[in-house]
Motif scaffolding. Structure first.
Motif, PDB file in Angstrom:
ATOM      1  N   ALA A 163       2.519   2.499  -3.333  1.00  0.00           N
ATOM      2  CA  ALA A 163       1.686   3.141  -4.383  1.00  0.00           C
ATOM      3  C   ALA A 163       1.917   4.693  -4.369  1.00  0.00           C
ATOM      4  N   ASP A 164       2.706   5.016  -3.358  1.00  0.00           N
ATOM      5  CA  ASP A 164       2.917   6.675  -3.261  1.00  0.00           C
ATOM      6  C   ASP A 164       4.149   6.892  -4.015  1.00  0.00           C
ATOM      7  N   ARG A 166       8.189   0.591  -9.919  1.00  0.00           N
ATOM      8  CA  ARG A 166       6.961  -0.165 -10.511  1.00  0.00           C
ATOM      9  C   ARG A 166       7.003  -1.654  -9.898  1.00  0.00           C
ATOM     10  N   ASP A 194       0.608  -1.204   0.192  1.00  0.00           N
ATOM     11  CA  ASP A 194       0.026   0.024  -0.204  1.00  0.00           C
ATOM     12  C   ASP A 194       0.802   1.194   0.185  1.00  0.00           C
ATOM     13  N   PRO A 228       5.646   6.428  -7.762  1.00  0.00           N
ATOM     14  CA  PRO A 228       5.459   6.075  -9.020  1.00  0.00           C
ATOM     15  C   PRO A 228       6.774   5.652  -9.801  1.00  0.00           C
ATOM     16  N   HIS A 235      -3.579  -6.069  -5.280  1.00  0.00           N
ATOM     17  CA  HIS A 235      -2.201  -5.938  -5.618  1.00  0.00           C
ATOM     18  C   HIS A 235      -2.184  -7.071  -6.989  1.00  0.00           C
TER      19      HIS A 235
END
Length: 251
Positions: free
Chosen positions: A156-157, A162, A153, A159, A198
């Motif tokens: 996700a902050d 990957r 989680d 980018p 995910h």
């Protein structure tokens, strides 16, 4: 062309394909990541030019840096994609951000922050796998499995990172059931993460000594060094101090 290198590669691919068929899987589902640690630029160039290999795994940042410089200085750059598979210290994240195409050992928030900062400065993004600790050995690195969902989680902050899947190192033992249990746990963690939204299609697990067990448990990539390049000039303990029985601690 070094006939020995080609013979090793072809034999290794046969073994991987056989392991896939024995597990009821399509051989095209499993990639081989050649692990070139301790082997020099000439060996890597030969593998690239003669075998068509262009992704190489390394355990140490300085080897990526030194080999990348040596190969780039040649007349024909073979276009190598460097994959960092060893434990990465936060203060060396800049080298990976500049030179690597992938990191398979992301295992803590502090490292994610450092990588993201350096990648932004380089205007780059790279693929990453989260390394999860499935072995009880204190010397093994990896994220606590209980922290995986929360860590995913958090990622996700960032980018620039990957997230493509998970990686693990199995326990160093001759007990095949214990080794296979490490791989099975990673697959189940991936499946649980998928149930929480995910998408983690890749499972990097299995090395020269245990890859058939990893393939049986769902590996999509196996990290192989010795079976391709032969014996190394350094013992396994150079990278894994806990390895002393030669079971296959090295990829």
């Amino acid at each position: 062309m070094d006939a020995t290198l080609r013979a090793r590669w072809e034999r290794l691919r046969e073994r991987v394909d056989d392991a896939c068929r024995a597990a009821g899987r399509d051989p095209d589902e499993v990639n081989v990541l050649p692990v070139s640690k301790t082997f020099g630029p000439d060996v890597i160039r030969q593998a690239a030019e003669d075998l068509g290999l262009h992704r190489f795994g390394e355990n140490k940042v300085q080897e990526i840096r030194d080999k990348a410089m040596a190969l780039a200085g040649r007349e024909a750059d073979p276009g190598i994609d460097w994959v960092m598979i060893g434990n990465l210290q936060t203060n060396k994240a800049g080298v990976v951000a500049r030179l690597a195409s992938e990191l398979q050992s992301l295992d803590r928030p502090k490292l994610a922050v450092a990588l993201d900062r350096h990648l932004r400065a380089e205007n780059r993004a790279i693929d990453v796998l989260v390394q999860v600790k499935t072995s009880p050995e204190p010397s093994k690195y990896g994220l606590d499995p209980e922290r995986l969902l929360a860590f995913l989680d958090e990622l996700a902050d960032y980018p620039t990172l990957r997230v493509r899947g998970l990686m693990t190192l199995a326990i160093n033992t001759s007990d095949a059931d214990a080794v296979r249990g490490c791989f099975r746990r990673l697959r189940r963690l991936r499946d649980d993460a998928a149930a929480h939204g995910h998408d983690l299609p890749r499972l990097s697990m299995g090395m020269s000594g245990d890859f058939p067990l990893a393939i049986a448990e769902g590996a999509t990539e196996v990290r192989i060094g010795t079976a391709i390049f032969g014996a190394r000039p350094y013992p396994d303990s150079y990278y894994w101090p806990e390895v002393s029985d030669g079971r296959g601690g090295a990829p």
